[in-house]
Scaffold this motif. Structure first.
Motif, PDB file in Angstrom:
ATOM      1  N   THR A  55       0.732  -1.053  -0.199  1.00 13.92           N
ATOM      2  CA  THR A  55      -0.273  -0.163  -0.038  1.00 13.92           C
ATOM      3  C   THR A  55       1.036   1.256   0.358  1.00 13.92           C
ATOM      4  OG1 THR A  55      -0.252  -0.276   2.428  1.00 13.92           O
ATOM      5  CG2 THR A  55      -1.916  -0.957   0.944  1.00 13.92           C
ATOM      6  N   GLU A  56      -0.052   2.398  -0.842  1.00 10.93           N
ATOM      7  CA  GLU A  56       0.812   3.456  -0.525  1.00 10.93           C
ATOM      8  C   GLU A  56       1.334   3.910   0.330  1.00 10.93           C
ATOM      9  OE1 GLU A  56      -0.993   6.031  -3.414  1.00 10.93           O
ATOM     10  OE2 GLU A  56       0.034   4.557  -5.606  1.00 10.93           O
ATOM     11  N   ASP A  57       0.422   3.840   1.453  1.00 11.17           N
ATOM     12  CA  ASP A  57       0.251   4.717   2.970  1.00 11.17           C
ATOM     13  C   ASP A  57       1.244   3.919   3.998  1.00 11.17           C
ATOM     14  OD1 ASP A  57      -0.906   2.358   3.370  1.00 11.17           O
ATOM     15  OD2 ASP A  57      -2.171   3.571   4.349  1.00 11.17           O
ATOM     16  N   ALA A  58       2.332   2.840   3.428  1.00 17.34           N
ATOM     17  CA  ALA A  58       3.225   2.211   4.521  1.00 17.34           C
ATOM     18  C   ALA A  58       4.600   3.245   4.762  1.00 17.34           C
ATOM     19  CB  ALA A  58       3.460   0.622   3.995  1.00 17.34           C
ATOM     20  N   ALA A  59       4.648   3.116   5.955  1.00 18.62           N
ATOM     21  CA  ALA A  59       5.573   4.179   6.421  1.00 18.62           C
ATOM     22  C   ALA A  59       6.784   4.017   6.575  1.00 18.62           C
ATOM     23  CB  ALA A  59       4.668   4.705   7.302  1.00 18.62           C
ATOM     24  N   PRO A  60       7.855   4.060   6.209  1.00 15.99           N
ATOM     25  CA  PRO A  60       9.164   2.915   6.823  1.00 15.99           C
ATOM     26  C   PRO A  60       9.297   3.295   8.701  1.00 15.99           C
ATOM     27  CG  PRO A  60       9.800   4.954   6.160  1.00 15.99           C
ATOM     28  CD  PRO A  60       8.272   4.682   5.881  1.00 15.99           C
ATOM     29  N   PRO A  61      10.377   2.292   9.394  1.00 19.08           N
ATOM     30  CA  PRO A  61      10.732   2.474  10.896  1.00 19.08           C
ATOM     31  C   PRO A  61      11.025   3.312  10.813  1.00 19.08           C
ATOM     32  CG  PRO A  61      11.521   0.241   9.548  1.00 19.08           C
ATOM     33  CD  PRO A  61      10.472   0.861   8.722  1.00 19.08           C
ATOM     34  N   ALA A  62      11.375   4.199  12.118  1.00 20.80           N
ATOM     35  CA  ALA A  62      12.801   4.969  12.280  1.00 20.80           C
ATOM     36  C   ALA A  62      13.907   4.118  12.100  1.00 20.80           C
ATOM     37  CB  ALA A  62      12.215   5.505  13.719  1.00 20.80           C
ATOM     38  N   THR A  63      14.369   3.745  12.049  1.00 18.10           N
ATOM     39  CA  THR A  63      15.614   2.418  12.478  1.00 18.10           C
ATOM     40  C   THR A  63      15.616   1.922  10.818  1.00 18.10           C
ATOM     41  OG1 THR A  63      15.205   1.166  13.698  1.00 18.10           O
ATOM     42  CG2 THR A  63      16.284   3.668  14.743  1.00 18.10           C
ATOM     43  N   ALA A  64      17.415   1.551  10.679  1.00 19.48           N
ATOM     44  CA  ALA A  64      16.698   0.818   9.589  1.00 19.48           C
ATOM     45  C   ALA A  64      17.699  -0.337  10.422  1.00 19.48           C
ATOM     46  CB  ALA A  64      18.516   1.425   9.101  1.00 19.48           C
ATOM     47  N   SER A  65      16.785  -1.073   8.897  1.00 17.71           N
ATOM     48  CA  SER A  65      17.145  -2.955   9.805  1.00 17.71           C
ATOM     49  C   SER A  65      18.626  -3.564   8.516  1.00 17.71           C
ATOM     50  CB  SER A  65      16.052  -3.847   9.913  1.00 17.71           C
ATOM     51  OG  SER A  65      15.555  -3.634   9.312  1.00 17.71           O
ATOM     52  N   LYS A  66      18.539  -5.121   9.358  1.00 16.46           N
ATOM     53  CA  LYS A  66      19.110  -6.082   7.911  1.00 16.46           C
ATOM     54  C   LYS A  66      18.901  -6.264   6.899  1.00 16.46           C
ATOM     55  CE  LYS A  66      18.345 -10.475   9.949  1.00 16.46           C
ATOM     56  NZ  LYS A  66      19.027 -11.563  10.958  1.00 16.46           N
ATOM     57  N   PHE A  67      17.394  -6.777   6.735  1.00 11.99           N
ATOM     58  CA  PHE A  67      16.989  -6.870   5.408  1.00 11.99           C
ATOM     59  C   PHE A  67      15.323  -5.680   4.959  1.00 11.99           C
ATOM     60  CE2 PHE A  67      15.196 -10.667   7.681  1.00 11.99           C
ATOM     61  CZ  PHE A  67      16.123 -11.153   7.207  1.00 11.99           C
ATOM     62  N   GLY A  68      16.239  -4.546   5.671  1.00 13.35           N
ATOM     63  CA  GLY A  68      15.415  -3.201   5.435  1.00 13.35           C
ATOM     64  C   GLY A  68      14.102  -3.204   4.800  1.00 13.35           C
ATOM     65  N   PHE A  69      13.381  -2.230   5.289  1.00  6.43           N
ATOM     66  CA  PHE A  69      12.068  -1.687   4.512  1.00  6.43           C
ATOM     67  C   PHE A  69      11.359  -1.846   3.254  1.00  6.43           C
ATOM     68  CE2 PHE A  69       8.624   1.511   4.001  1.00  6.43           C
ATOM     69  CZ  PHE A  69       7.824   0.656   4.751  1.00  6.43           C
ATOM     70  N   SER A  70      10.480  -2.764   2.457  1.00  6.78           N
ATOM     71  CA  SER A  70      10.223  -2.961   1.492  1.00  6.78           C
ATOM     72  C   SER A  70       8.802  -2.636   0.637  1.00  6.78           C
ATOM     73  CB  SER A  70      10.679  -4.681   1.255  1.00  6.78           C
ATOM     74  OG  SER A  70      12.628  -5.271   0.991  1.00  6.78           O
ATOM     75  N   THR A  71       8.427  -1.611  -0.129  1.00  6.07           N
ATOM     76  CA  THR A  71       7.563  -1.962  -0.434  1.00  6.07           C
ATOM     77  C   THR A  71       7.384  -2.078  -1.853  1.00  6.07           C
ATOM     78  OG1 THR A  71       8.184   0.378  -1.484  1.00  6.07           O
ATOM     79  CG2 THR A  71       7.044   1.029   0.512  1.00  6.07           C
ATOM     80  N   GLY A  72       6.402  -2.618  -2.417  1.00  2.00           N
ATOM     81  CA  GLY A  72       6.236  -3.567  -3.612  1.00  2.00           C
ATOM     82  C   GLY A  72       5.187  -2.892  -4.995  1.00  2.00           C
ATOM     83  N   HIS A  73       4.958  -3.588  -6.202  1.00  2.00           N
ATOM     84  CA  HIS A  73       3.547  -3.107  -6.398  1.00  2.00           C
ATOM     85  C   HIS A  73       3.716  -4.114  -8.041  1.00  2.00           C
ATOM     86  CE1 HIS A  73       6.600  -0.297  -8.801  1.00  2.00           C
ATOM     87  NE2 HIS A  73       6.086  -1.031 -10.191  1.00  2.00           N
ATOM     88  N   TRP A  74       2.473  -4.365  -8.732  1.00  2.00           N
ATOM     89  CA  TRP A  74       2.489  -5.275  -9.956  1.00  2.00           C
ATOM     90  C   TRP A  74       2.995  -4.454 -10.835  1.00  2.00           C
ATOM     91  CZ3 TRP A  74       2.261 -10.399  -8.927  1.00  2.00           C
ATOM     92  CH2 TRP A  74       2.701 -10.591  -7.248  1.00  2.00           C
ATOM     93  N   GLU A  75       3.205  -5.037 -11.821  1.00  2.00           N
ATOM     94  CA  GLU A  75       3.920  -4.922 -13.122  1.00  2.00           C
ATOM     95  C   GLU A  75       2.707  -6.015 -14.246  1.00  2.00           C
ATOM     96  OE1 GLU A  75       7.312  -3.266 -14.346  1.00  2.00           O
ATOM     97  OE2 GLU A  75       7.384  -1.428 -13.075  1.00  2.00           O
ATOM     98  N   GLY A  76       1.911  -6.521 -14.522  1.00  2.00           N
ATOM     99  CA  GLY A  76       1.322  -7.193 -14.417  1.00  2.00           C
ATOM    100  C   GLY A  76       1.910  -8.348 -13.580  1.00  2.00           C
ATOM    101  N   GLU A  77       2.410  -9.683 -14.252  1.00  2.00           N
ATOM    102  CA  GLU A  77       1.913 -10.266 -13.477  1.00  2.00           C
ATOM    103  C   GLU A  77       4.008 -10.416 -12.303  1.00  2.00           C
ATOM    104  OE1 GLU A  77       0.806 -13.443 -13.033  1.00  2.00           O
ATOM    105  OE2 GLU A  77      -0.562 -12.208 -14.316  1.00  2.00           O
ATOM    106  N   THR A  78       4.707  -9.808 -12.471  1.00  3.29           N
ATOM    107  CA  THR A  78       5.620  -9.185 -12.042  1.00  3.29           C
ATOM    108  C   THR A  78       6.079  -8.632 -10.278  1.00  3.29           C
ATOM    109  OG1 THR A  78       6.948  -8.975 -13.709  1.00  3.29           O
ATOM    110  CG2 THR A  78       8.025  -8.117 -12.043  1.00  3.29           C
ATOM    111  N   LEU A  79       5.928  -9.272  -9.290  1.00  2.00           N
ATOM    112  CA  LEU A  79       6.211  -8.223  -8.035  1.00  2.00           C
ATOM    113  C   LEU A  79       7.555  -7.629  -8.630  1.00  2.00           C
ATOM    114  CD1 LEU A  79       5.100  -7.698  -5.138  1.00  2.00           C
ATOM    115  CD2 LEU A  79       6.491  -9.559  -4.427  1.00  2.00           C
ATOM    116  N   VAL A  80       7.507  -5.864  -8.283  1.00  2.00           N
ATOM    117  CA  VAL A  80       8.161  -5.593  -8.542  1.00  2.00           C
ATOM    118  C   VAL A  80       8.738  -4.819  -7.454  1.00  2.00           C
ATOM    119  CG1 VAL A  80       9.301  -3.335  -9.305  1.00  2.00           C
ATOM    120  CG2 VAL A  80       7.750  -4.679 -10.764  1.00  2.00           C
TER     121      VAL A  80
END
Length: 344
Positions: free
Chosen positions: A245-270
């Motif tokens: 979702t577009e309103d997802a906000a990153p946490p205050a501190t970084a982490s080893k996996f980071g903060f990931s957001t996604g969207h679809w381009e056809g069948e591809t998850l970006v």
């Protein structure tokens, strides 16, 4: 004629991915050492099966082998080598002079020789019985019976195919690290990297961060949770969350996996990942900063039987231009995601 027994303990100590847990630099793979002694300890846990033997001088040597998950998936039990057995071993010694070894051949009290990886390692001793390190055959072609599932299924690595086995070319050949478009500062840091001391995975149960966790060779499952997607990986029981979702906000501190957001381009998850605290881009000393941005593309093809993967990394302090890496997985409905339960 030698009788060939295809079975268990070669699974025990075969190593489908020498570098993926931090072997790189810890052992001298240009030398084969040999020794013998009494088995005094046996540990059947991830990340690697381990034995300890006591030599004639009473010194204890620690031996490392393959991954318990591989054995569990193949249905074998650790009963060919027992505490109290006198065995003879050959393998790669510690590059730092420690009493440690990666075992490639074992001569059992029965006179049978275990050959860890028969495609790369030859029998070492004269014996009539060989136990070859070949696990239950894994599929090399994915399942195409349910294309409607898209990415939401179980994916596995084809470990015999370099294009699937890993995304970092320098894991197989350390010299390939110089193909990265490194900044002057990053070049100096890589040049001064001591794999025996600085390897980020020398403590085996620390777990990997992004993007190194995407190099893991075990099962991976995507699950649709509505506003987010869970990416579960067997290695280190890792879970990445991809917010959709577009309103997802990153946490205050970084982490080893980071903060990931996604969207679809056809069948591809970006997927775009930022705020990564993991300090290494790869195991061979390529650094990473919190300015890193990683864009991944997961594309199911061939009726959902194969998952193509592209990773593009941008980090102005490390690379003079974006870096692109690729691999693929295949779908396998018969593989279950296991518990890693790492023991240091």
């Amino acid at each position: 004629m030698r009788s060939v027994i295809c079975g268990f303990v070669l699974l025990l100590l075969c190593s489908p991915a020498l570098a993926h847990h931090g072997y790189g630099g810890r052992y001298d793979q240009s030398v084969i050492a040999e020794m013998e002694g009494e088995v005094v300890r046996k540990l059947w846990q991830n990340p690697h099966i381990r034995l300890s033997i006591k030599d004639a001088e009473g010194e204890i040597w620690n031996l490392e082998g393959g991954t318990a998950s591989v054995l569990i998936n193949a249905g074998f039990t650790a009963d060919l080598v027992d505490i109290g057995d006198h065995i003879r071993v050959a393998g790669y010694p510690s590059s730092a002079g420690r009493k440690e070894m990666i075992v490639r051949n074992i001569l059992l009290p029965t006179g049978s020789e275990m050959v860890m990886d028969p495609s790369r390692v030859a029998p070492r001793w004269e014996t009539e019985d060989l136990i070859l390190g070949e696990s239950r055959p894994r599929p090399t072609q994915g399942d195409s019976s349910s294309p409607e599932l898209g990415i939401f299924r179980t994916w596995i690595t084809v470990t015999r195919d370099p294009a699937s086995k890993g995304i970092f070319p320098e894991a197989a050949n350390a010299e390939l690290v110089w193909r990265y478009p490194l900044t002057e500062d990053a070049y100096t840091r890589v040049k001064n990297f001591d794999a025996a001391v600085d390897n980020p995975l020398k403590d085996y149960c620390i777990g990997k961060g992004m993007p190194m966790i995407m190099d893991q060779p075990f099962a991976m499952v995507f699950t649709d949770q509505g506003d987010h997607i869970l990416m579960q990986m067997e290695e280190f029981d890792s879970v990445r969350t991809i917010y959709m979702t577009e309103d997802a906000a990153p946490p205050a501190t970084a982490s080893k996996f980071g903060f990931s957001t996604g969207h679809w381009e056809g069948e591809t998850l970006v997927v775009e990942t930022r705020h990564i605290s993991w300090p290494f881009f790869s195991q061979i000393g390529v650094p990473q900063t919190e300015r890193s941005v990683i864009v991944e593309r997961f594309t199911p093809v061939d009726q959902g039987s194969r998952l193509e993967y592209e990773l593009v990394a941008t980090d102005a302090e490390i690379f003079t231009e974006p870096v692109t890496l690729n691999k693929y997985w295949i779908s396998d409905p018969n593989t279950e995601l296991g518990e890693y339960n790492c023991v240091e």
